[in-house]
Scaffold this active site. Structure first.
Site, short mmCIF file in Angstrom:
data_model
loop_
_atom_site.label_atom_id
_atom_site.label_comp_id
_atom_site.label_asym_id
_atom_site.label_seq_id
_atom_site.Cartn_x
_atom_site.Cartn_y
_atom_site.Cartn_z
N LYS A 79 42.66 -5.41 -75.27
CA LYS A 79 41.90 -4.56 -74.54
C LYS A 79 42.21 -3.11 -74.68
O LYS A 79 43.35 -2.64 -75.18
CB LYS A 79 42.36 -4.60 -72.97
CG LYS A 79 41.40 -3.73 -71.91
CD LYS A 79 41.71 -4.14 -70.57
CE LYS A 79 41.07 -3.39 -69.62
NZ LYS A 79 41.44 -3.74 -67.99
N SER A 154 37.60 -4.88 -64.95
CA SER A 154 37.65 -3.71 -65.79
C SER A 154 37.78 -4.55 -67.46
O SER A 154 37.11 -4.06 -68.53
CB SER A 154 38.42 -2.69 -65.72
OG SER A 154 39.73 -2.83 -66.13
N SER A 178 41.20 -7.20 -62.46
CA SER A 178 40.30 -6.74 -63.60
C SER A 178 40.62 -7.89 -64.80
O SER A 178 40.00 -7.81 -65.56
CB SER A 178 40.85 -5.48 -64.19
OG SER A 178 40.28 -4.59 -63.42
#
Length: 477
Positions: A79, A154, A178
């Site tokens: 990420k 997210s 997330s």
């Protein structure tokens, strides 16, 4: 079957048996990224040359007869809010569009120590603020099961990459759901670890008391393998906990018999889709038929959790994001004549709408006259939520809930209504507030063919129990 379609466990066995090389795995994975990326948009940066060099190094170690790491040759996406030395790390924001860290996050060093191959940096909601992966400055990631729908956020890029087979494993971060929400929307497995079990050093902070890095995989076994590498005390992170974590993958024992599973009634209220309720109850029935003991329980403060989460997380975000001012690093406006104008214009131009919204909310709840009314009360309610979980775990081994209120929604459907978007997190935020581990895994599909996820919540540091139960369900179904 192509190499990129294999699980991490299969690839690890094949590599050690000489059935394939790390370079062949890397090339297969990079070719799949090339095929799918235009449609899915999971990556911000693809590190093709780096991945091939790392794969060659793994093959060289194997040729010399040197011991290989747990993740030898396995492609892993990271990420884009997790720092990678000499590789762009943007947090999907204009503010950090030119930021190249001079160091690795601790979790990245751990991946490299176990001979993983890093394929690139994955898309996300800007600074991890969002539930749909629509808030990225660069692109919108699309759900591999239906490109007209969101992958969740997210960590939407991480979940979508694993689901679209653009990565075998991936790292995400979870502040209020997330990891788990994208895992549910994309039909993969995602774990939010116990707070303090994984180092946050090198994770660009959103809300420091809630953030945790965690793993994604296509199976429970793969997710346990990756998590085994991530855990451990880190002197660079004062919140990381010193304890023996063990190897979750080696200790994996599918078992549901005798488990006391709590079903919190507040998680099955009016806001939850009937299809989701039906799928999660059916999953509970499978576990009960195989020896688990189901019990309806109550967590009465759940109704206040969303408010508590957005007050605490926004307050911490307003503090953490104060460092992005155009002075030290990152984006700097060209339109200023005074220092005040430099600050104002840099932050106005560099941050997206959702980030600015949360900074404003956080500044408000911490301001004089409102601190006691909002932030202090939220912290008191946080203690109450933590206590309710502690009490429940005296009578239950773990809890079973939906992960999301519904399946993945259409792109753009909720962008104009922030409160409606925030409601997506109602099943997940309590876990971060209490610092608990929770795992999302698929438990069915909707009539439209979209994945439905269920969430297993355990006491602190009981990730092994979650993995064992999830693997038992996975095996049974």
């Amino acid at each position: 079957m192509e190499l990129y379609e294999r699980t991490a466990s299969e690839l690890s066995r094949m590599l050690r048996n000489g059935e394939c090389s790390a370079l062949e795995i890397a090339r297969s994975q990079l070719e799949q990224i090339c095929r799918k990326e235009e449609q899915i948009g999971a990556y911000i940066t693809v590190t093709e040359e780096l991945a091939l060099r790392q794969a060659e190094a793994v093959d060289a170690k194997r040729a010399k007869g040197e011991p290989l790491g747990l993740l030898a040759g396995i492609p892993v996406g990271v990420k884009d809010n997790i720092c990678t030395k000499d590789v762009l790390t943007t947090c999907a924001s204009k503010m950090l569009s030119n930021f190249v860290p001079p160091y690795n996050a601790t979790v990245v060093d751990k991946l490299l120590a176990e001979d993983a191959v890093i394929t690139g940096k994955l898309n996300m909601d800007e600074f991890a603020m969002g539930s749909s992966c629509e808030n990225s400055y660069y692109k919108k990631t699309r759900n591999p099961h239906d490109p007209e729908r969101v992958p969740g956020g997210s960590s939407g890029g991480s979940a979508a990459a694993v689901a679209a087979m653009e990565a075998v494993l991936a790292l995400g971060s979870d502040t209020g759901g997330s990891i788990r929400l994208p895992a549910s929307y994309c039909g993969v497995v995602g774990l939010k670890p116990t707070y303090g079990s994984v180092s946050r050093y090198g994770l660009v902070a959103f809300a420091s008391s809630l953030d945790q890095i965690g793993p994604f995989g296509r199976t429970v076994e793969d997710t346990a393998l990756l998590h085994s590498v991530l855990c451990g005390r880190d002197r660079m992170d004062a919140t990381s906990v010193e304890r023996s974590y063990g190897n979750f993958h080696e200790a994996l024992q599918p078992e549901a018999k005798g488990l006391r599973i709590g079903i919190p009634k507040e998680y099955f209220g009016p806001g939850i889709s009937p299809e989701v309720k039906e799928a999660v109850h059916a999953a509970a029935k499978v576990l009960e038929e195989n020896g688990s003991i189901l019990k309806e329980v109550s967590l009465p403060s759940t109704d206040h959790a969303l408010s508590v989460y957005y007050i605490i997380s926004s307050a911490e975000a307003s503090s953490n994001l104060a460092r992005f001012d155009g002075v030290k690093y990152g984006y700097r406006t060209e339109n200023y004549t005074t220092l005040t104008e430099l600050y104002e214009n840099t932050r106005s131009e560099g941050f997206g709408d959702e980030v600015k919204r949360r900074i404003l909310l956080g500044t408000f709840v911490l301001s004089s006259g409102y601190y006691d009314a909002y932030y202090k009360r939220a912290k008191l309610m946080q203690k109450q939520i933590q206590q309710e979980f502690e009490d429940i775990f005296q009578e239950c081994d773990l809890l079973l809930t939906p992960t999301g209120t519904d399946t993945a929604f259409r792109i753009g459907e909720k962008l104009d209504d922030p409160l409606k978007m925030y409601q997506n997190d109602i099943c997940t935020v309590t876990v971060n507030i209490a610092g608990l581990p929770a795992l999302s895994l698929p438990c069915g599909t909707s009539r439209e063919g979209m994945p439905i996820g269920m969430q297993l919540i355990g006491p602190k540091f009981e990730e092994q129990r979650l993995f064992n139960t999830a693997r038992a369900y996975e095996t049974l179904t």
